[in-house]
Structures are given as structure tokens and as C-alpha cells.
Design an enzyme around this catalytic site. Structure first.
Site, PDB file in Angstrom:
ATOM      1  N   PRO B 107       3.083   0.360  -4.167  1.00 31.79           N
ATOM      2  CA  PRO B 107       1.863   1.026  -3.694  1.00 31.79           C
ATOM      3  C   PRO B 107       1.435   0.638  -2.281  1.00 31.79           C
ATOM      4  O   PRO B 107       0.670   1.369  -1.665  1.00 31.79           O
ATOM      5  CB  PRO B 107       0.804   0.588  -4.704  1.00 31.79           C
ATOM      6  CG  PRO B 107       1.318  -0.681  -5.289  1.00 31.79           C
ATOM      7  CD  PRO B 107       2.801  -0.568  -5.288  1.00 31.79           C
ATOM      8  N   LYS B 108       1.926  -0.484  -1.756  1.00 30.12           N
ATOM      9  CA  LYS B 108       1.469  -0.906  -0.439  1.00 30.12           C
ATOM     10  C   LYS B 108       2.596  -0.946   0.590  1.00 30.12           C
ATOM     11  O   LYS B 108       2.523  -1.645   1.575  1.00 30.12           O
ATOM     12  CB  LYS B 108       0.809  -2.281  -0.545  1.00 30.12           C
ATOM     13  CG  LYS B 108      -0.378  -2.252  -1.485  1.00 30.12           C
ATOM     14  CD  LYS B 108      -1.228  -3.485  -1.400  1.00 30.12           C
ATOM     15  CE  LYS B 108      -2.374  -3.367  -2.387  1.00 30.12           C
ATOM     16  NZ  LYS B 108      -3.265  -4.528  -2.359  1.00 30.12           N
ATOM     17  N   ASN B 109       3.620  -0.169   0.334  1.00 38.36           N
ATOM     18  CA  ASN B 109       4.774  -0.167   1.229  1.00 38.36           C
ATOM     19  C   ASN B 109       4.539   0.821   2.369  1.00 38.36           C
ATOM     20  O   ASN B 109       4.435   2.025   2.160  1.00 38.36           O
ATOM     21  CB  ASN B 109       5.999   0.224   0.393  1.00 38.36           C
ATOM     22  CG  ASN B 109       7.248   0.348   1.225  1.00 38.36           C
ATOM     23  OD1 ASN B 109       7.288   1.078   2.211  1.00 38.36           O
ATOM     24  ND2 ASN B 109       8.289  -0.346   0.827  1.00 38.36           N
TER      25      ASN B 109
END
Lengths: 313, 328
Positions: B107-109
Site C-alpha cells: 500500500p505504500k510503494n
């Protein structure tokens, strides 16, 4: 109060584990340039940079440079602003900026500036105030800020200012301590801090300190050691660092150490990594923890390195 | 795209017999040495080969798929994948499906969010609601995901879809009134939506909304800041809005969680607000019993209380007190 276990941290950095089943090891290959910056700057702050053979490092760094002048995260990868700054910073640590064709690097960077003054990270066009900072910091170290349109760059950053005094990644983006560091750092380097409402932002930043003494990056989020750098350096750049409780923050950072194996984690009891080790030590340096070299909050390099860059010759 | 084929090592796969893999060049005694899994090593060795050869083929595309699954942070693989997608004219709607499949676990890539933006920009306004739905799903997993919010703002500004945004903010705040990202988005919508009347037109209803949220949880930093933001460049209206001063009074009279109420009242006074006896009494009742002699000036009294009830920021409140003009 606990202590900073310097020797353990040095050991940790010098021998980042070679376990083949480590997930972390698999995913870090492409950003080794960042890893080098975090690890080596930490060693320098701890007074142990001499333990390394700088020539090997420099050779590897130069292999990461592309035709365009930009640097990649590792050999065989594509150039990006993220790794270009780290490469230049590491060369600065070793006082080897002279191996660079500074104009070539500067051209790569200035070529990434957009019409509205913002910067893209690379040719694919991602825009973020992080990239404004990377570009400005890098050109500053290379003494080539004149290669970019500084006025437009500053105006773009100012357009990312929010009503709470903070800054986001793009106009309208939520204020976030990491983005704030980038914007304040960029404004500091370009002599444009008049765009910052220091009292308002200073208050927002000091409100990041939570009960445990640690700092978070946004309201109602958990504290994380990396904010010890981003919030703290921002506060220092706007002369408001005395608004946080320094002792409590020092305690928090020290509690995030792995005192047996070395390294620092995001918060107490979590797994350590080089990223948080750097931010913890850099934060302690800003807090004037004894035995550490001083670090420049804007360029994120030891003060003696920055002095060498700007006050020699 | 068949993900089963990667079970057979590439070196034994006849489809790859014509390719010589290129090993990672770490140089002697790498500075920050990294250990690798055998599968990863092989995939990346073959990737390097096709990358160097500029091979824009379906098998190269599939190889980038495998490399991405192994390490979605490798930006060079994404870069090469985009070159292949362009060269082969692949249907980007399929690519969006692929992206949605790997987003939940990453989700935070940054690379994934950026790649998605690259695709959506090419597909245009047709995918506006699809992209809003996607970010909604990601925000359901983590309602404060900074990447998701940044992407959502970009979708709204570039592809449209503002119709339900204010309502969406409301939903999220119902779930968690402390969600600073949702408050920020609300401000973004109120000030930027082409479908609403702009900040001044929305101000009255927004103040009402915010006051309700404050009364629900007065210790919540976000609505207090939001309230101030509604009066961005208009301090005169800020101090003369009875809703604003009265919410301060209500919270102070309730005597709990009053730090932000005090600092807001302090801000009002600094801008010329004239406090009546009710305010003075409410503040007076909050003075710690063993404090120094009472300040005659209301603003100074507030600063003294804040130094006591918010000791972490004692230096800030002391500075505020010292900055106040001498009492008339």
C-alpha cells in the site's frame, strides 16, 4: 537514562547481515545508494568513517552514474533524483566531490524542473516536493543553484503551503513532517524562509510530540524515530526547536535502540534497520547528544563537511 | 498472464534458451552488502539480459511481472515495463487490473502508485470513477494512507468525479473523527471543488459541522485547525463569528480536554476578540489551585494555564505569554 551504544551501532552498520532468507535484503538492492548514505553518514556522525576504504565506495558510486549525469540506486539501474543526491552526499562525506563533472550532474537535475517550478523525480514525471528538496540540496552542494529557476522552484513550494502552516507533497496535500522537512530545507537553502510562518509551523511541529516523548508526522499518528529528524531539523531551521521537550525525545530515541545487536528501530521493541539507525543518530546529533558530530539540518550532512563545501577554496 | 510458469527455473525453460543471464555487479566487497534468494537471483539475472538487449517482448513483459512480484520497489523494472507496454501497445485496462492485484500488499510503494497514475493519465476521464473506487478500497484498509490521498486528489483534479467527495469525507469522519487526512480532504473539496460555491459560500455550514465534531471530542486537534482554516484570510470574521467563540466557551465550561479550546481562545484574543465575563469566569475556574497570583489579563491567564496543563510544550506557551502586548 540509557546510553547510546555507539560500538554496537557501528558493528551493525558495517556488517548488515548476509542472511539469504532475509526479505529486507531482497528489497534493498535497488536503493543501495540511499543505504550507503544512511550508513556512512551515521558512521561519520559517530566518528567512525575512517573504518572504511573510501576508494571502493567511490568507484562503485561512479559506476552508478548514467550518460545523463544522474545516478542510479545501484549498478544496472536507472537514474533518479533520489539516488543522485545520495551519491553526491556520500562523495561530499569523503571530500571527493572533485571526481564529479559537476556541470553534467547539474544539467541532469535542472532538466527535471517543470514549467510550474516543481521537479520530477526522473523522466517518468512523478512530481513531489521531496524532489524539489533533492534538486535544490544537490545543486547547492555542487555550487550550481543558478542552473535551475530558483524563483519558480520557491513559488511552487510556497503553493504547497497549507493553512496549518505545514506543507504537503503537492498543492492541497496534507501537511506531513517529511514533506515539511523537504520544503523548509529547500526554502532554507535558497534563502526563502520568509515564505514560512515560523510561529504557526513551529507550533504545528511541536504538537507532534506525544506522551512518550517521541514525535509523529501528522496529528493522531504513532511516533516514529525518523520524525526525530524531520520534525527536529525543521524546527531548527526555523529557530523553534526549544518548543519541544528535548530530554523526553532523547529518552525516546535511546529506547528505540537494540542495545544487544546494535541498530535503531522506528519505535521501541520493533526490528531495526539502517534507515532508522541514521535518523535516530542524526536526531540525537541535533539534540546535541554528547560524543556526536554536529549535523547540518538543511543539507543533512555533518557540519564540518558542509563547512568544507562552502567555506573552503 | 500466466504466473505458473515461474515454477520452472528459467535456466531450464526452453523458452529462455537463447538468453544469457547477466549477474548483479556488486563490485568487490560491496559497501552495504545484501544477500539474495536463488529465485530472485535468477529472475533478476534474466531481467538484466533483456533490459540490456532492449527486448520489448511478451516474455520480457512477463519477466517484469515476476520481478515486480519479487520486489515491487525496483524502479528500474517498472521503467522497463512501461517501455514494453508502450512498444507493444498493451491494453492498459488489463494493466490496471494487474496493479489492483498487487496494491493491497504494497500500500505504500511509490512505484506502484506512480505507475498507476501513468496508466490512468493515458486512459483518461473514462477511468475516473474506477480510480476513485480503487482509492476508496485502499483507504478502507488504511484511512490515512498518504499515497492514496495524494492519488485521490490527483484523480479529482485531473479526471474529475467531485460529486460525492464531501459526503465521502463525512463518511470517513463518522468512522474516525480523528482522521486528519479526511479533514484535509474536506478542506481540499470545500476550497477546490468546481461543484461547490467556494470557501466563503460554504463557511457557515462547515463551521456548524466542525463545531459538532469538536463538541464530540474536544481533544481532537484536526477540527480546531480546520475551523481556523475556514477563516483563512479573514480574521475579522473569525473573531466575530459567535459559533467560534461559543464552542470555546462550551468546552472550557465542561472542564475536560480543553487545551485546544484555550489556545483557540488565545488566538481569538490576539486578533482583537472582546471576551465577556462568562469567558473570564470559565478560564478562571481552570486555574490550577496552587498557581502564582492570577494574571489580570485574560490572555496571560490562559498562557499560564496552558503551561501547566500542557507541560511538554511549556516553552511554547511561555513564549506566547511573553509575546502578548502589555495589558492596557
Amino acid at each position: 537514562m540509557g546510553e547510546l551504544v555507539v560500538d554496537k551501532h557501528v558493528k551493525y552498520i558495517l556488517s548488515v547481515e548476509k542472511r539469504k532468507d532475509s526479505f529486507e535484503s531482497v528489497v534493498l538492492e535497488h536503493l543501495r545508494m540511499n543505504g550507503a548514505y544512511w550508513g556512512l553518514t551515521t558512521l561519520d556522525l559517530l566518528g567512525k568513517l575512517g573504518a572504511l576504504d573510501s576508494n571502493e565506495v567511490i568507484q562503485w558510486i561512479m559506476k552508478c552514474q548514467h550518460e545523463s549525469g544522474g545516478f542510479a540506486g545501484n549498478i544496472g539501474h536507472d537514474p533518479h533524483l533520489l539516488y543522485t543526491l545520495s551519491a553526491v552526499q556520500v562523495l561530499a562525506l569523503f571530500d571527493k566531490l572533485n571526481v564529479l563533472d559537476a556541470d553534467k550532474v547539474a544539467n541532469y537535475i535542472s532538466g527535471l524542473q517543470n514549467e510550474d517550478g516543481s521537479f520530477s523525480g526522473d523522466e517518468w514525471g512523478e512530481v513531489d516536493t521531496r524532489f524539489s528538496y533533492l534538486a535544490i540540496c544537490c545543486l547547492s552542494i555542487l555550487h550550481r543553484l543558478d542552473k535551475m529557476n530558483v524563483e519558480k522552484a520557491v513559488n511552487y513550494i510556497a503553493s504547497c503551503k497549507n493553512v496549518d502552516g505545514g506543507f504537503g507533497c503537492t498543492p492541497g496535500g496534507e501537511s506531513h513532517a517529511g514533506q515539511i522537512f523537504c520544503c523548509v530545507g529547500a526554502l532554507a537553502i535558497t534563502g526563502s524562509l520568509h515564505h514560512v510562518d515560523k510561529d504557526l509551523l513551529g507550533w504545528w511541529l511541536c504538537e507532534r510530540q506525544v506522551k512518550s516523548g517521541g514525535l509523529n508526522g501528522r496529528p493522531e499518528k504513532l511516533p516514529d524515530v525518523c520524525y526525530s529528524w524531520w520534525v527536529l531539523s525543521s524546527l531548527i531551521m526555523i529557530d523553534r526547536v526549544h518548543w519541544i521537550d528535548k530530554d523526553k525525545l532523547v529518552k525516546f530515541i535511546l529506547n528505540c535502540q537494540d542495545t544487544e545487536n546494535g541498530g535503531i528501530s522506528d519505535r521501541p521493541e520493533d526490528a531495526v534497520d539502517v534507515f532508522h539507525t541514521y535518523f535516530g543518530v542524526a536526531g540525537l546529533s541535533l539534540l546535541e547528544y554528547p560524543g556526536l558530530k554536529a549535523i547540518d539540518p538543511a543539507h543533512a550532512l555533518p557540519v564540518d563537511v558542509v563547512n568544507r563545501i562552502f567555506f573552503q577554496k | 498472464m500466466d504466473a505458473e510458469e515461474h515454477k520452472l527455473p528459467l535456466s531450464q525453460n526452453p523458452e529462455w534458451a537463447d538468453v544469457t543471464p547477466i549477474p548483479q555487479d556488486d563490485g568487490p566487497n560491496p559497501v552495504v552488502p545484501i544477500a539474495y534468494k536463488p529465485e530472485f537471483i535468477e529472475t533478476m539475472d534474466y531481467f538484466r539480459a533483456v533490459y540490456k538487449a532492449n527486448e520489448f517482448s511478451l516474455r520480457a513483459l512477463q519477466l517484469t511481472h515476476q520481478a515486480i512480484l519479487l520486489n515491487p520497489g525496483n524502479y528500474t523494472v517498472w521503467h522497463f515495463r512501461r517501455l514494453i507496454l508502450d512498444a507493444l501497445g498493451i491494453d492498459l485496462n488489463e494493466e490496471l487490473e494487474f496493479m489492483s492485484g498487487i496494491s493491497e500488499n504494497n500500500p505504500k510503494n511509490y512505484q506502484i502508485w506512480h505507475h498507476r497514475r501513468w496508466i490512468a493519465e493515458k486512459l483518461g476521464t473514462d477511468v475516473a470513477s474506477k480510480e476513485l473506487d480503487f482509492t476508496k478500497r485502499m483507504l478502507f484498509l488504511d484511512a490515512k494512507n498518504y499515497h492514496a490521498w495524494s492519488y485521490r486528489q490527483w484523480v479529482l483534479q485531473t479526471l474529475g468525479g467531485w460529486e460525492n467527495e464531501l459526503n465521502y469525507c463525512h463518511q470517513l469522519l463518522e468512522e474516525d473523527v480523528f482522521n486528519n487526512s479526511a479533514w484535509n480532504q474536506r478542506y481540499f473539496v470545500v476550497t477546490g471543488s468546481p461543484l461547490l460555491g467556494g470557501l466563503e459560500a460554504m463557511r457557515e455550514s462547515e463551521v456548524k459541522y466542525t463545531v459538532e465534531a469538536i463538541l464530540h471530542s474536544p481533544e481532537n486537534e484536526s477540527p480546531w485547525r480546520y475551523l481556523r482554516g475556514l477563516y483563512k484570510n479573514d480574521p475579522k470574521s473569525w473573531i466575530s463569528d459567535p459559533q467560534v467563540s461559543s464552542v470555546c466557551l462550551k468546552v472550557l465550561s465542561a472542564k475536560a480536554n480543553h487545551v485546544f479550546a484555550l489556545s483557540t481562545l488565545l488566538d481569538l484574543l490576539s486578533h482583537g476578540f472582546q471576551a465577556n465575563q462568562e469567558f473570564k469566569d470559565a478560564v478562571d475556574s481552570l486555574r490550577p489551585s496552587n498557581s502564582d497570583p492570577p494574571d489580570s489579563d485574560l490572555a496571560k491567564a490562559i498562557c499560564s494555564i496552558l503551561r501547566h496543563v500542557d507541560p511538554m510544550r511549556v516553552n511554547y506557551w511561555t513564549w506566547r505569554k511573553n509575546k502578548l502586548p502589555l495589558s492596557v
